[in-house]
Write an enzyme that holds these catalytic residues in place. Structure first.
Site, PDB file in Angstrom:
ATOM      1  N   ARG A  84       0.827  -1.281  -0.066  1.00 38.73           N
ATOM      2  CA  ARG A  84      -0.003   0.106  -0.133  1.00 38.73           C
ATOM      3  C   ARG A  84       0.858   1.177  -0.146  1.00 38.73           C
ATOM      4  O   ARG A  84       0.675   2.215  -0.586  1.00 38.73           O
ATOM      5  CB  ARG A  84      -0.874  -0.167   1.415  1.00 38.73           C
ATOM      6  CG  ARG A  84      -2.038   1.241   1.258  1.00 38.73           C
ATOM      7  CD  ARG A  84      -3.064   0.856   2.174  1.00 38.73           C
ATOM      8  NE  ARG A  84      -2.541   0.937   3.618  1.00 38.73           N
ATOM      9  CZ  ARG A  84      -3.140   0.981   4.807  1.00 38.73           C
ATOM     10  NH1 ARG A  84      -4.576   0.684   4.883  1.00 38.73           N
ATOM     11  NH2 ARG A  84      -2.646   1.104   5.915  1.00 38.73           N
ATOM     12  N   GLU A 106     -16.124   6.402   7.165  1.00 38.00           N
ATOM     13  CA  GLU A 106     -15.000   5.571   8.166  1.00 38.00           C
ATOM     14  C   GLU A 106     -14.837   6.813   9.440  1.00 38.00           C
ATOM     15  O   GLU A 106     -15.402   7.904   9.241  1.00 38.00           O
ATOM     16  CB  GLU A 106     -13.716   5.645   7.726  1.00 38.00           C
ATOM     17  CG  GLU A 106     -13.006   6.555   7.013  1.00 38.00           C
ATOM     18  CD  GLU A 106     -11.773   6.143   6.259  1.00 38.00           C
ATOM     19  OE1 GLU A 106     -11.454   4.758   6.084  1.00 38.00           O
ATOM     20  OE2 GLU A 106     -10.901   7.187   5.687  1.00 38.00           O
ATOM     21  N   LYS A 111      -2.692   6.845   1.215  1.00 34.35           N
ATOM     22  CA  LYS A 111      -2.392   7.000   2.608  1.00 34.35           C
ATOM     23  C   LYS A 111      -1.410   8.360   2.757  1.00 34.35           C
ATOM     24  O   LYS A 111      -0.097   8.236   3.060  1.00 34.35           O
ATOM     25  CB  LYS A 111      -1.960   6.081   3.510  1.00 34.35           C
ATOM     26  CG  LYS A 111      -2.360   6.021   5.011  1.00 34.35           C
ATOM     27  CD  LYS A 111      -1.869   4.658   5.510  1.00 34.35           C
ATOM     28  CE  LYS A 111      -2.192   4.647   7.077  1.00 34.35           C
ATOM     29  NZ  LYS A 111      -3.409   5.180   7.705  1.00 34.35           N
TER      30      LYS A 111
END
Length: 283
Positions: free
Chosen positions: A50, A182, A149
């Site tokens: 990721r 989220e 991210k």
């Protein structure tokens, strides 16, 4: 506490970056947060995959290859003599001149920090969290993919502040369509009639590593699980609710917007999945 910076382990007091680093000036960089269990980094391969994908998505060249990064993480864990703890791995655009242009930067920086962590006190796992729904929505996915991210977490921080002002340690965030996305640092799951529900990736969420593990465990335990669009109504009428994240692991939620979830206590399925998760990471 040794910190790994660009191929060298240095004492934390000497672990510094340039004030001209675009990671500092503009949040231009990516990161991963990982847990250490029994001296090993949990799901390291998934986290690094990721990280490299996030970097590629923002046209950031990670200056070392995957095998070298893996070795660097493991070396940092060993140098800090950690059995259980947390790793923060950061890649910044590097120092440059003032101005947004990434072409003004040179030498991307790789930083690996290993430390102990306890995101929530044990009481929260036993009694559950109370959270609110923030008025701050998740970034529009057309503006910045939630699967990146990045170092720019201001969107989440503003929601976190709103939660703290309401006396809560977490806050639920909706997407631009008013659907459940989220929390500020964790993915969310609901339980209804013995089945598990969580927002899909296209709801504007981060593809959490712990979230994926919980879905794997649910399959092993033969718990029906669904990734589907959810609303606040679904949250309010849920039998159970819990959050997942590398730092949080699996933590129950017992109240949302002052409304009790189920009977207002951590539920049986939450406890079952939390126990399964703890056994899984210790293996």
């Amino acid at each position: 506490m040794p910190v790994w910076i660009n191929g060298e382990l240095v004492p934390s007091e000497r672990a510094t970056v340039s004030v001209f680093d675009h990671g500092l000036l503009y949040g231009d960089g990516v990161f991963e947060g990982m847990r250490i269990y029994s001296g090993k980094v949990f799901r390291l391969a998934e986290h690094l995959e990721r990280l490299y994908e996030s970097a590629r998505a923002i046209c950031l060249r990670v200056p070392i290859e995957l095998a070298e990064m893996t070795a660097a993480v493991e070396k940092t864990v060993a140098a800090n003599d950690l059995t259980d703890g947390y790793i923060r791995l950061i890649v910044t655009r590097g120092p440059g001149t003032l101005g947004l242009g990434p072409d003004r930067c040179r030498d991307p920086q790789v930083i690996i920090i290993a430390a102990t962590i306890q995101l929530y006190p044990e009481e929260h796992y036993e009694k559950g969290l109370e959270i609110i729904t923030s008025s701050v929505i998740r970034n529009h996915p057309a503006a910045l993919s939630p699967r990146i991210k990045s170092l720019n977490y201001l969107n989440n921080i503003m929601a976190k502040i709103e939660g703290a002002q309401a006396g809560c340690v977490e806050a639920l965030m909706l997407n631009h369509k008013g659907e459940v996305a989220e929390c500020t640092g964790d993915n969310i799951f609901l339980v209804k009639h013995g089945e598990l529900y969580t927002p899909p990736l296209d709801a504007g969420i981060l593809a959490g590593v712990t979230r994926a593990v919980v879905l794997e465990l649910a399959a092993e335990l033969e718990i029906p699980a669904h990734e589907k669009a959810l609303t606040k109504h679904d949250v309010y009428i849920a039998d159970e609710c819990f959050l997942t994240g590398s730092a949080a692991e699996v933590v129950p939620v017992v109240k949302v917007d002052s409304r009790p979830i189920g009977d207002g206590k951590p539920g049986q399925m939450t406890a079952r999945l939390r126990d399964a998760f703890q056994k899984h990471v210790r293996q």
